[in-house]
Enzyme design. Structure first.
Site, PDB file in Angstrom:
ATOM      1  CE  LYS A  22      -4.224   1.763   2.189  1.00 46.62           C
ATOM      2  NZ  LYS A  22      -4.910   2.108   0.767  1.00 46.62           N
ATOM      3  CB  ALA A  23       3.396   1.904  -2.160  1.00 45.26           C
TER       4      ALA A  23
END
Ligand code: PMP
Length: 296
Positions: free
Chosen positions: A158-159
């Protein structure tokens, strides 16, 4: 102008300390800002309990590792920090946003010596759950951008950087009057929305894309589990867009979206029905703080 996110009351947990909300700043020369070396989480507290709190903390740590950094706190420490912020801010039904990023020690593609920062903010966000209203369904556009090939980007983290194409796609959809956009994957298969996973119903069975080039959402996993508990068959498989004309129901899942029915995606139409309604109700029951569900 609505209350902006940099000027609110309350506290933010910043590198181990609770500080006044408006003081939680970072320098413009931060690696996280220039090179998207930042990972984050989105969580919800219901009745004072953060749903799947530890799973989110573990995902945050894993996302950091994918970006080649170690968040200098354990999952248990992050769990405790999230609960402390929530309690200090006096919130029970709230959104929880931890974010970790590389700091300002180095400015270049290489960020080896940058300090890893962690901040946690929470804000009031009740889940307005009116099933009748929700069952009308939302309208989705079909995004131009596709979820990237796992060989092209760190797709399972979850960048922050992965959200660039989501924001562009969501803006375009909103401009065209849609609530959100559905994205295909790099091979043209159905993938997910800009901040939520997607499910379909066909002949009483659930179908959802295999989450191998996009986030396998914690809500997605919860809904898969809830469906199994109900004895609803579920196929995690490759779904091509031209199959959508054969699907009767559609809904999206996510921490923010919870279970949200979909009535239309571009040229395809769906009618939120029994399975969607059942899973919406089951999800609402599942997120209640443990021990309080029976009383609710
Ligand atoms: N996909 C994307 C791109 C998201 O941003 C989110 C929200 N975090 C999800 C899926 C759903 O994930 P979760 O259920 O863990 O909130």
């Amino acid at each position: 102008m609505a209350l902006t996110f940099d000027q609110r009351d309350g506290v933010i947990w910043y590198d181990g300390k609770l500080i006044p909300w408006a003081d939680a700043k970072l320098h413009v020369l931060s690696h996280g800002l220039h090179y998207a070396s930042a990972v984050f989480e989105g969580e919800r507290a219901y009745g004072g309990d953060i749903f799947k709190c530890t799973q989110h903390s573990e995902r945050l740590i894993r996302s950091g590792k994918v970006l080649d950094f170690d968040i200098p706190y354990s999952a248990a420490e992050i769990d405790a920090a999230k609960r402390l912020v929530l309690k200090t801010n006096g919130q029970t039904d709230a959104y929880v946003r931890p974010i970790a990023w590389r700091g300002s020690e180095m400015m270049g593609v290489s960020g080896q010596q940058n300090k890893i920062h962690l901040a946690i903010a929470t804000w009031e966000w009740p889940s307005y759950f009116d099933p009748a209203e929700r069952l009308k369904g939302i309208r989705l556009a079909l995004a131009d951008y596709r979820r990237p090939d796992p060989k092209t980007a760190p797709v399972l983290a979850k960048a922050a950087g992965l959200y660039m194409i989501c924001t562009i796609s969501k803006h375009k959809a909103e401009r065209e009057g849609y609530a959100d956009a559905m994205m295909l994957d790099w091979q043209g298969r159905v993938a997910e929305c800009t901040g939520a996973n997607i499910f379909f119903v066909q002949d009483g069975k659930l179908h959802t894309p295999i989450a191998d080039c996009f986030l396998d959402g914690i809500s997605r996993q919860t809904v898969v589990e809830l469906a199994k508990r109900r004895g609803i068959d579920i196929a995690e498989r490759r779904i091509m867009p031209d199959e959508l004309s054969g699907m009767s129901e559609c809904f999206i899942t996510g921490t923010a979206a919870e279970v949200t029915p979909v009535s239309e995606i571009a040229q395809w139409r769906f009618k939120p029905g029994k399975i969607t309604e059942q899973l919406m109700a089951d999800y609402t029951a599942e997120v209640q703080p443990k021990g309080k569900a029976a009383a609710a």
